[in-house]
Write a protein that holds these residues in place. Structure first.
Motif, PDB file in Angstrom:
ATOM      1  N   GLY A 298     -14.769  34.956  14.460  1.00 44.60           N
ATOM      2  CA  GLY A 298     -13.968  35.493  15.574  1.00 44.60           C
ATOM      3  C   GLY A 298     -14.018  34.654  16.793  1.00 44.60           C
ATOM      4  O   GLY A 298     -12.933  34.517  17.553  1.00 44.60           O
ATOM      5  N   VAL A 299     -14.927  33.734  16.995  1.00 41.63           N
ATOM      6  CA  VAL A 299     -15.115  33.049  18.258  1.00 41.63           C
ATOM      7  C   VAL A 299     -13.783  31.652  17.825  1.00 41.63           C
ATOM      8  O   VAL A 299     -13.027  31.474  18.807  1.00 41.63           O
ATOM      9  CB  VAL A 299     -16.347  32.308  18.301  1.00 41.63           C
ATOM     10  N   LEU A 300     -13.737  31.148  16.619  1.00 37.28           N
ATOM     11  CA  LEU A 300     -12.889  30.158  16.181  1.00 37.28           C
ATOM     12  C   LEU A 300     -11.361  30.749  16.354  1.00 37.28           C
ATOM     13  O   LEU A 300     -10.492  30.260  16.638  1.00 37.28           O
ATOM     14  CB  LEU A 300     -13.288  29.794  14.788  1.00 37.28           C
ATOM     15  N   TRP A 301     -11.255  32.125  16.162  1.00 34.08           N
ATOM     16  CA  TRP A 301      -9.923  32.613  16.123  1.00 34.08           C
ATOM     17  C   TRP A 301      -9.406  32.644  17.526  1.00 34.08           C
ATOM     18  O   TRP A 301      -8.221  32.430  17.896  1.00 34.08           O
ATOM     19  CB  TRP A 301      -9.875  33.967  15.298  1.00 34.08           C
ATOM     20  N   ALA A 302     -10.580  33.284  18.398  1.00 33.95           N
ATOM     21  CA  ALA A 302     -10.099  33.389  19.759  1.00 33.95           C
ATOM     22  C   ALA A 302      -9.887  32.000  20.472  1.00 33.95           C
ATOM     23  O   ALA A 302      -8.968  31.779  21.162  1.00 33.95           O
ATOM     24  CB  ALA A 302     -11.216  33.866  20.522  1.00 33.95           C
ATOM     25  N   VAL A 303     -10.532  31.022  20.001  1.00 33.87           N
ATOM     26  CA  VAL A 303     -10.311  29.607  20.589  1.00 33.87           C
ATOM     27  C   VAL A 303      -9.084  29.069  20.195  1.00 33.87           C
ATOM     28  O   VAL A 303      -8.232  28.489  20.966  1.00 33.87           O
ATOM     29  CB  VAL A 303     -11.404  28.746  20.136  1.00 33.87           C
ATOM     30  N   SER A 304      -8.683  29.231  18.844  1.00 32.92           N
ATOM     31  CA  SER A 304      -7.167  29.040  18.435  1.00 32.92           C
ATOM     32  C   SER A 304      -5.967  29.536  18.990  1.00 32.92           C
ATOM     33  O   SER A 304      -4.961  29.181  19.225  1.00 32.92           O
ATOM     34  CB  SER A 304      -7.252  29.141  16.817  1.00 32.92           C
ATOM     35  N   GLN A 305      -6.346  30.875  19.588  1.00 30.00           N
ATOM     36  CA  GLN A 305      -5.219  31.517  20.158  1.00 30.00           C
ATOM     37  C   GLN A 305      -5.125  31.283  21.626  1.00 30.00           C
ATOM     38  O   GLN A 305      -4.025  31.438  22.311  1.00 30.00           O
ATOM     39  CB  GLN A 305      -5.543  33.008  20.127  1.00 30.00           C
ATOM     40  N   MET A 306      -5.873  30.443  22.065  1.00 30.23           N
ATOM     41  CA  MET A 306      -5.986  30.050  23.713  1.00 30.23           C
ATOM     42  C   MET A 306      -5.062  28.994  23.963  1.00 30.23           C
ATOM     43  O   MET A 306      -4.804  28.077  23.125  1.00 30.23           O
ATOM     44  CB  MET A 306      -7.359  29.745  24.222  1.00 30.23           C
ATOM     45  N   GLU A 307      -4.182  29.129  24.824  1.00 25.73           N
ATOM     46  CA  GLU A 307      -3.338  27.879  25.218  1.00 25.73           C
ATOM     47  C   GLU A 307      -4.044  27.009  26.070  1.00 25.73           C
ATOM     48  O   GLU A 307      -4.684  27.273  27.186  1.00 25.73           O
ATOM     49  CB  GLU A 307      -2.327  28.594  26.010  1.00 25.73           C
ATOM     50  N   SER A 308      -3.579  25.463  25.695  1.00 33.24           N
ATOM     51  CA  SER A 308      -4.401  24.493  26.480  1.00 33.24           C
ATOM     52  C   SER A 308      -3.502  24.403  27.787  1.00 33.24           C
ATOM     53  O   SER A 308      -2.399  24.896  28.054  1.00 33.24           O
ATOM     54  CB  SER A 308      -4.046  23.290  25.634  1.00 33.24           C
ATOM     55  N   PRO A 309      -4.696  24.611  28.884  1.00 29.02           N
ATOM     56  CA  PRO A 309      -3.771  24.429  30.382  1.00 29.02           C
ATOM     57  C   PRO A 309      -2.780  23.120  30.564  1.00 29.02           C
ATOM     58  O   PRO A 309      -3.323  22.129  29.926  1.00 29.02           O
ATOM     59  CB  PRO A 309      -4.948  24.370  31.321  1.00 29.02           C
ATOM     60  N   GLU A 310      -1.937  22.904  30.895  1.00 34.38           N
ATOM     61  CA  GLU A 310      -1.096  21.915  31.396  1.00 34.38           C
ATOM     62  C   GLU A 310      -1.628  21.223  32.612  1.00 34.38           C
ATOM     63  O   GLU A 310      -1.903  21.959  33.669  1.00 34.38           O
ATOM     64  CB  GLU A 310       0.492  22.380  31.657  1.00 34.38           C
ATOM     65  N   LEU A 311      -1.594  19.923  32.392  1.00 34.79           N
ATOM     66  CA  LEU A 311      -2.204  19.245  33.410  1.00 34.79           C
ATOM     67  C   LEU A 311      -1.161  18.656  34.480  1.00 34.79           C
ATOM     68  O   LEU A 311      -0.198  18.094  33.844  1.00 34.79           O
ATOM     69  CB  LEU A 311      -2.938  17.811  32.809  1.00 34.79           C
ATOM     70  N   LYS A 312      -1.102  19.057  35.669  1.00 34.15           N
ATOM     71  CA  LYS A 312      -0.070  18.637  36.437  1.00 34.15           C
ATOM     72  C   LYS A 312      -0.251  17.044  36.887  1.00 34.15           C
ATOM     73  O   LYS A 312      -1.457  16.684  37.011  1.00 34.15           O
ATOM     74  CB  LYS A 312      -0.155  19.400  37.706  1.00 34.15           C
ATOM     75  N   PRO A 313       0.513  16.459  36.852  1.00 34.48           N
ATOM     76  CA  PRO A 313       0.548  15.246  37.388  1.00 34.48           C
ATOM     77  C   PRO A 313       0.360  14.953  38.885  1.00 34.48           C
ATOM     78  O   PRO A 313       0.689  15.718  39.690  1.00 34.48           O
ATOM     79  CB  PRO A 313       2.030  14.180  37.138  1.00 34.48           C
ATOM     80  N   ILE A 314      -0.712  14.118  39.276  1.00 36.00           N
ATOM     81  CA  ILE A 314      -1.063  13.860  40.402  1.00 36.00           C
ATOM     82  C   ILE A 314      -0.053  12.659  41.142  1.00 36.00           C
ATOM     83  O   ILE A 314      -0.335  11.699  40.587  1.00 36.00           O
ATOM     84  CB  ILE A 314      -2.691  13.481  40.670  1.00 36.00           C
ATOM     85  N   ASP A 315       0.432  13.277  42.288  1.00 37.58           N
ATOM     86  CA  ASP A 315       1.046  12.103  43.063  1.00 37.58           C
ATOM     87  C   ASP A 315       0.139  11.350  44.083  1.00 37.58           C
ATOM     88  O   ASP A 315      -0.205  12.059  44.878  1.00 37.58           O
ATOM     89  CB  ASP A 315       2.436  12.759  43.816  1.00 37.58           C
ATOM     90  N   LYS A 316       0.346  10.275  43.863  1.00 35.32           N
ATOM     91  CA  LYS A 316      -0.622   9.484  44.764  1.00 35.32           C
ATOM     92  C   LYS A 316       0.166   8.504  45.645  1.00 35.32           C
ATOM     93  O   LYS A 316       1.094   7.812  44.950  1.00 35.32           O
ATOM     94  CB  LYS A 316      -1.751   8.667  44.249  1.00 35.32           C
ATOM     95  N   GLU A 317       0.040   8.471  46.804  1.00 36.52           N
ATOM     96  CA  GLU A 317       0.815   7.542  47.595  1.00 36.52           C
ATOM     97  C   GLU A 317       0.239   6.022  47.411  1.00 36.52           C
ATOM     98  O   GLU A 317      -0.964   5.935  47.043  1.00 36.52           O
ATOM     99  CB  GLU A 317       0.669   8.018  49.024  1.00 36.52           C
ATOM    100  N   PRO A 318       1.349   4.969  47.385  1.00 35.82           N
ATOM    101  CA  PRO A 318       0.512   3.646  47.167  1.00 35.82           C
ATOM    102  C   PRO A 318      -0.239   3.074  48.296  1.00 35.82           C
ATOM    103  O   PRO A 318       0.134   3.604  49.400  1.00 35.82           O
ATOM    104  CB  PRO A 318       2.095   2.795  47.034  1.00 35.82           C
ATOM    105  N   LEU A 319      -1.212   2.291  47.851  1.00 41.04           N
ATOM    106  CA  LEU A 319      -2.078   1.845  49.001  1.00 41.04           C
ATOM    107  C   LEU A 319      -1.387   0.951  49.677  1.00 41.04           C
ATOM    108  O   LEU A 319      -0.497  -0.074  49.307  1.00 41.04           O
ATOM    109  CB  LEU A 319      -3.357   1.360  48.406  1.00 41.04           C
ATOM    110  N   LYS A 320      -1.364   1.010  50.927  1.00 41.88           N
ATOM    111  CA  LYS A 320      -0.848   0.104  51.919  1.00 41.88           C
ATOM    112  C   LYS A 320      -1.844  -0.871  52.212  1.00 41.88           C
ATOM    113  O   LYS A 320      -2.900  -0.449  52.879  1.00 41.88           O
ATOM    114  CB  LYS A 320      -0.306   0.747  53.357  1.00 41.88           C
TER     115      LYS A 320
END
Length: 260
Positions: A32-54
């Motif tokens: 049951g644990v394995l089935w629940a894990v397989s049904q979970m959607e992997s969270p989307e990682l948002k790209p982190i916008d970083k300002e260029p260092l001056k």
């Protein structure tokens, strides 16, 4: 065996049932644990916008270098002050009004005393400082130069004696091997011919040059005469024991052979 022991052997042990049921429950739980894990959607990682260092470069100014201490100016010698001349003011006193007299007497004004001026002492002038500069002159001896030996002078080439124009025979030059031209009546073309050859020879008598000065009129015949002259040789021509190169003319009379 007694009939009472048979039902005990056939019935399973209650402890084994509990263990089996526990194992089954664990397996089902894992599934049951394995089935629940397989049904979970992997969270989307948002790209982190970083300002260029001056980056800002800051120029570090070096502290000003300390200047070497300047030499202190020597104090000038104090010149003596000239003596002060005091001015003396002469105050003229007013004269009393003259009395009424029958005779008017002339009153002379008192002569004002002349101011006494003290003589001015001459200011001592500073004695000029005479600086004497002594320069040392070093005498540099020139380095000894190597002695250049003169190049050996080649002995002068012996002067070539001048060519003498002489005659052949008599008191002139003599043949040591006279020329013997070979020709036929056919070469003479039926008539007598004459040829003159100018011959030049060195001091040893060898023929160096031969050329036709009077032609026979037939080039082939002239060439035969020249070949005969070049194969000949003179005796060395000498004057006072000195051999000279010579130049001489040799005439040839080419007559018809009666035998053909």
């Amino acid at each position: 065996m007694s009939p009472s022991s048979t039902p005990m052997m056939q019935s399973p042990h209650p402890m084994k049932k509990k263990v089996l049921s526990a194992l089954v429950a664990v397996v089902i739980g894992h599934i049951g644990v394995l089935w629940a894990v397989s049904q979970m959607e992997s969270p989307e990682l948002k790209p982190i916008d970083k300002e260029p260092l001056k980056v800002r470069f800051v120029k570090i100014q070096e502290p000003p270098k300390s200047l070497p201490p300047q030499p202190k100016a020597e104090p000038k010698p104090a010149q003596p002050k000239p003596p002060e001349v005091k001015e003396v003011k002469v105050v003229e006193k007013p004269l009393p009004p003259p009395k009424k007299v029958e005779k008017v007497q002339q009153v002379k004004k008192a002569e004002a005393p002349k101011p006494v001026v003290k003589p001015v002492e001459p200011t001592p002038q500073p004695t000029p400082t005479v600086t004497t500069t002594v320069s040392e002159t070093k005498v540099v001896k020139p380095a000894p130069q190597p002695v250049v030996q003169p190049a050996p002078v080649a002995p002068p080439a012996p002067a070539v004696p001048a060519t003498k124009s002489v005659s052949i025979g008599g008191s002139g030059v003599q043949w040591s091997r006279s020329p013997k031209p070979s020709y036929t009546n056919r070469d003479l073309q039926g008539e007598t011919r004459s040829v003159v050859v100018l011959i030049e020879a060195n001091e040893k008598g060898s023929i160096t040059s031969a050329r036709i000065t009077r032609s026979s009129g037939i080039a082939a015949l002239d060439e035969k005469i020249l070949r005969a002259v070049r194969s000949a040789k003179f005796k060395p021509y000498k004057e006072n024991g000195v051999a000279y190169p010579i130049r001489a003319e040799q005439p040839f009379e080419l007559t018809l052979n009666p035998n053909g």
